[in-house]
Design a protein around this motif. Structure first.
Motif, PDB file in Angstrom:
ATOM      1  N   CYS A 223       0.775  -1.385  -0.124  1.00 12.91           N
ATOM      2  CA  CYS A 223       0.202  -0.281   0.038  1.00 12.91           C
ATOM      3  C   CYS A 223       0.905   1.298   0.011  1.00 12.91           C
ATOM      4  O   CYS A 223       2.071   1.059   0.144  1.00 12.91           O
ATOM      5  N   THR A 224       0.151   2.268  -0.360  1.00 12.19           N
ATOM      6  CA  THR A 224       0.919   3.686  -0.215  1.00 12.19           C
ATOM      7  C   THR A 224       0.041   4.398   0.891  1.00 12.19           C
ATOM      8  O   THR A 224      -1.015   4.523   0.764  1.00 12.19           O
ATOM      9  N   ILE A 225       0.744   5.418   1.562  1.00  8.45           N
ATOM     10  CA  ILE A 225       0.173   6.465   2.447  1.00  8.45           C
ATOM     11  C   ILE A 225       0.304   7.862   1.559  1.00  8.45           C
ATOM     12  O   ILE A 225       1.734   8.296   1.448  1.00  8.45           O
ATOM     13  N   THR A 226      -0.706   8.576   1.169  1.00 14.31           N
ATOM     14  CA  THR A 226      -0.599   9.938   1.081  1.00 14.31           C
ATOM     15  C   THR A 226      -0.692  10.901   2.078  1.00 14.31           C
ATOM     16  O   THR A 226      -2.114  10.967   2.599  1.00 14.31           O
ATOM     17  N   PRO A 227       0.109  11.778   2.692  1.00  9.59           N
ATOM     18  CA  PRO A 227      -0.286  12.502   3.672  1.00  9.59           C
ATOM     19  C   PRO A 227      -0.890  13.846   3.425  1.00  9.59           C
ATOM     20  O   PRO A 227      -0.858  14.392   2.262  1.00  9.59           O
ATOM     21  N   ASN A 228      -1.410  14.413   4.277  1.00  9.75           N
ATOM     22  CA  ASN A 228      -1.986  15.753   4.307  1.00  9.75           C
ATOM     23  C   ASN A 228      -3.050  15.718   2.849  1.00  9.75           C
ATOM     24  O   ASN A 228      -2.854  16.865   2.261  1.00  9.75           O
ATOM     25  N   ALA A 229      -3.841  14.905   2.708  1.00 11.04           N
ATOM     26  CA  ALA A 229      -4.653  14.784   1.506  1.00 11.04           C
ATOM     27  C   ALA A 229      -6.095  15.114   1.623  1.00 11.04           C
ATOM     28  O   ALA A 229      -6.604  15.450   0.624  1.00 11.04           O
ATOM     29  N   VAL A 230      -6.621  14.773   2.918  1.00  9.58           N
ATOM     30  CA  VAL A 230      -7.854  15.326   3.198  1.00  9.58           C
ATOM     31  C   VAL A 230      -8.173  15.832   4.603  1.00  9.58           C
ATOM     32  O   VAL A 230      -7.485  15.685   5.322  1.00  9.58           O
ATOM     33  N   LEU A 231      -9.319  16.414   4.586  1.00 10.09           N
ATOM     34  CA  LEU A 231      -9.571  16.987   5.902  1.00 10.09           C
ATOM     35  C   LEU A 231      -9.717  16.054   7.163  1.00 10.09           C
ATOM     36  O   LEU A 231     -10.445  14.960   6.790  1.00 10.09           O
ATOM     37  N   ALA A 232      -9.319  16.027   8.185  1.00 10.83           N
ATOM     38  CA  ALA A 232      -9.215  15.194   9.254  1.00 10.83           C
ATOM     39  C   ALA A 232     -10.416  15.332  10.189  1.00 10.83           C
ATOM     40  O   ALA A 232     -10.959  16.378   9.957  1.00 10.83           O
ATOM     41  N   PRO A 233     -10.630  14.661  10.972  1.00  8.78           N
ATOM     42  CA  PRO A 233     -12.026  14.763  11.938  1.00  8.78           C
ATOM     43  C   PRO A 233     -11.845  16.115  12.591  1.00  8.78           C
ATOM     44  O   PRO A 233     -12.916  16.530  12.967  1.00  8.78           O
ATOM     45  N   ASP A 234     -10.469  16.663  12.907  1.00  8.98           N
ATOM     46  CA  ASP A 234     -10.605  17.886  13.719  1.00  8.98           C
ATOM     47  C   ASP A 234     -10.532  18.845  12.895  1.00  8.98           C
ATOM     48  O   ASP A 234     -10.490  19.869  13.150  1.00  8.98           O
TER      49      ASP A 234
ATOM     50  N   ILE B  80      -4.468   9.254   3.083  1.00  8.81           N
ATOM     51  CA  ILE B  80      -5.039   8.122   2.121  1.00  8.81           C
ATOM     52  C   ILE B  80      -4.224   7.202   2.274  1.00  8.81           C
ATOM     53  O   ILE B  80      -3.061   6.899   1.954  1.00  8.81           O
ATOM     54  N   LEU B  81      -4.931   5.973   2.810  1.00  7.10           N
ATOM     55  CA  LEU B  81      -4.405   4.574   2.327  1.00  7.10           C
ATOM     56  C   LEU B  81      -4.629   4.016   1.227  1.00  7.10           C
ATOM     57  O   LEU B  81      -5.996   3.865   1.202  1.00  7.10           O
ATOM     58  N   THR B  82      -3.714   3.708   0.325  1.00  8.91           N
ATOM     59  CA  THR B  82      -4.343   2.922  -1.030  1.00  8.91           C
ATOM     60  C   THR B  82      -3.626   1.806  -1.234  1.00  8.91           C
ATOM     61  O   THR B  82      -2.428   1.395  -1.232  1.00  8.91           O
ATOM     62  N   ASP B  83      -4.623   0.686  -1.348  1.00 14.40           N
ATOM     63  CA  ASP B  83      -3.897  -0.641  -1.817  1.00 14.40           C
ATOM     64  C   ASP B  83      -3.186  -0.564  -3.080  1.00 14.40           C
ATOM     65  O   ASP B  83      -3.583   0.104  -4.171  1.00 14.40           O
ATOM     66  N   ASP B  84      -2.233  -1.440  -3.587  1.00 17.57           N
ATOM     67  CA  ASP B  84      -1.690  -1.734  -4.588  1.00 17.57           C
ATOM     68  C   ASP B  84      -2.136  -3.051  -5.412  1.00 17.57           C
ATOM     69  O   ASP B  84      -3.018  -3.474  -4.734  1.00 17.57           O
ATOM     70  N   ALA B  85      -1.566  -3.205  -6.257  1.00 19.87           N
ATOM     71  CA  ALA B  85      -2.057  -4.409  -7.198  1.00 19.87           C
ATOM     72  C   ALA B  85      -1.649  -5.771  -6.875  1.00 19.87           C
ATOM     73  O   ALA B  85      -1.730  -6.691  -7.540  1.00 19.87           O
ATOM     74  N   THR B  86      -0.732  -5.877  -5.825  1.00 21.03           N
ATOM     75  CA  THR B  86      -0.265  -7.011  -5.071  1.00 21.03           C
ATOM     76  C   THR B  86      -1.322  -8.006  -4.248  1.00 21.03           C
ATOM     77  O   THR B  86      -2.147  -7.706  -4.057  1.00 21.03           O
TER      78      THR B  86
END
Length: 181
Positions: A39-50, A57-63
């Protein structure tokens, strides 16, 4: 801390628990403390709960396999019950899997959280990793948590990731680019 309140107008606390953040870099999933598996992690990409732009964002890969983020427990008190939690929100991925692992016993305990309905669809084995909770924190975000007792010092770890369905066996699959926040 967290409080359990009486359902009265006074709302006086019945129980107050001290909360300590025991993991290092507990909000920095893209950092080196957290091992990324398929997987990959994309930081600071969406509004957090606060409300800040610090959500990941946690994105799965094709593995084929598990698609998760893992950190060692680094705990020395082997009798203590630990509650692990993560804030999660559905994107194209619907299910969040959380598990604990004890290296000495070889036991893994998985729980699956449905980010669409707000239910726990697989509660794992509560003997080892259980007492799952989902708390609605607004705007589609959930605080998903589970308790565990590792039973050995520094020899366990905590994992969370995308699950392809409602049971723990759905945690191993061929990724398609699904994402959870």
């Amino acid at each position: 801390g967290e409080s359990l309140s009486m359902p009265t107008a006074a709302s006086k606390p019945l129980l107050t628990a001290r909360v300590n953040r025991l993991g290092s870099n507990s909000e920095n999933f893209e950092g080196s403390t957290w091992a990324k598996v398929n997987c990959t992690i994309t930081p600071n990409a969406v509004l957090a709960p606060d409300g800040t732009m610090t959500g990941r964002i946690l994105t799965d890969d094709a593995t084929s396999g598990e698609h998760s983020v893992t950190a060692n427990s680094n705990q020395t008190d082997i009798t203590a019950i630990r509650r692990h939690s993560v804030y999660a929100k559905q994107d194209t991925g619907r299910y969040l899997a959380m598990n604990g692992y004890n290296v000495l016993s070889g036991s893994t305990w998985t729980q699956v959280f449905d980010l669409e309905t707000g239910t726990i669809t697989d509660n794992g084995d509560p003997t080892y990793f259980g007492y799952g909770l989902m708390e609605d924190v607004g705007d589609g975000w959930w605080r998903c948590s589970a308790s565990t007792q590792y039973g050995s010092a520094n020899l366990g770890y905590f994992t969370f990731g995308i699950c392809n369905g409602p049971t723990d066996t759905d945690a191993n699959y061929v990724g398609t680019g699904n994402r959870i926040y």
